[in-house]
Design an enzyme around this catalytic site. Structure first.
Site, mmCIF file in Angstrom:
data_model
loop_
_atom_site.group_PDB
_atom_site.id
_atom_site.type_symbol
_atom_site.label_atom_id
_atom_site.label_comp_id
_atom_site.label_asym_id
_atom_site.label_seq_id
_atom_site.Cartn_x
_atom_site.Cartn_y
_atom_site.Cartn_z
ATOM 1 N N HIS A 87 81.287 48.591 -59.085
ATOM 2 C CA HIS A 87 80.198 47.809 -59.668
ATOM 3 C C HIS A 87 79.838 46.631 -58.765
ATOM 4 C CE1 HIS A 87 80.932 49.294 -64.054
ATOM 5 N NE2 HIS A 87 80.720 50.286 -63.194
ATOM 6 N N GLU A 89 79.418 43.446 -59.464
ATOM 7 C CA GLU A 89 80.256 42.259 -59.674
ATOM 8 C C GLU A 89 81.592 42.427 -58.955
ATOM 9 O OE1 GLU A 89 78.212 43.142 -63.716
ATOM 10 O OE2 GLU A 89 78.957 44.262 -62.003
ATOM 11 N N CYS A 115 80.239 44.905 -67.429
ATOM 12 C CA CYS A 115 81.036 45.776 -68.288
ATOM 13 C C CYS A 115 82.360 45.071 -68.596
ATOM 14 C CB CYS A 115 81.289 47.116 -67.594
ATOM 15 S SG CYS A 115 82.427 47.008 -66.191
ATOM 16 N N CYS A 118 84.565 44.555 -65.384
ATOM 17 C CA CYS A 118 84.061 43.468 -64.541
ATOM 18 C C CYS A 118 84.259 42.117 -65.214
ATOM 19 C CB CYS A 118 82.594 43.696 -64.185
ATOM 20 S SG CYS A 118 82.366 45.036 -62.984
#
Length: 159
Positions: A87, A89, A115, A118
């Site tokens: 991801h 992040e 999410c 993260c």
């Protein structure tokens, strides 16, 4: 022709808009064939790291078949355990660590809400604020963790 001070002030974005606009440019580098997401980490109004979603370093890009899950017809939000993409992040945090840059007390700007995984990384990295633009599967559990950890999490809306 020179602009007047009022014209300069009117056209100048505030900090949130400025950083979110940059995040959207960073998202264009994303190599996931399903969604382009970006994050950037800011300290003292200076960008210290950026990240976008895609496969890990040295692995074929998602858009080139590197992630079998993303190349499949799996519905959005399903079979996520099969996805090898990182991801945005996560990549912003890891990129800073790779280069020995502290993100502690920074702000993370992301084009999509984090999410749960993260969220945990953001908390453990010492980031103090999260600003996201679009909400996507942002769970109450993730919100609760941010609240408990004392991290300000807010949605950016364009004026």
């Amino acid at each position: 022709m020179f602009l007047s001070m009022s014209e300069i002030t009117e056209k100048r974005p505030d900090w949130d808009e400025y950083f979110m606009d940059i995040a959207h440019v960073v998202s264009k580098r994303g190599n996931c064939c399903r969604r382009k997401v970006a994050a950037l980490i800011v300290r003292d109004r200076r960008i210290v790291s950026t990240g976008y979603n895609g496969t890990p370093r040295g692995i074929a890009n998602c858009c080139d078949g590197g992630c079998p899950r993303c190349a499949s017809d799996a519905p959005s939000g399903e079979s996520l355990g099969e996805c090898i993409c990182a991801h945005a992040e996560e990549n912003a945090i890891v990129q800073a660590a790779y280069h020995g840059i502290s993100v502690r007390d920074g702000s993370l700007y992301c084009t999509l809400s984090p999410c749960l995984m993260c969220t945990k990384m953001i908390i453990n990295a010492g980031i103090k604020e999260v600003v996201y633009e679009t909400e996507y599967h942002f769970t109450e559990q993730a919100r609760g963790l941010f609240d408990t950890a004392g991290i300000l999490c807010r949605q950016f809306t364009r004026a």
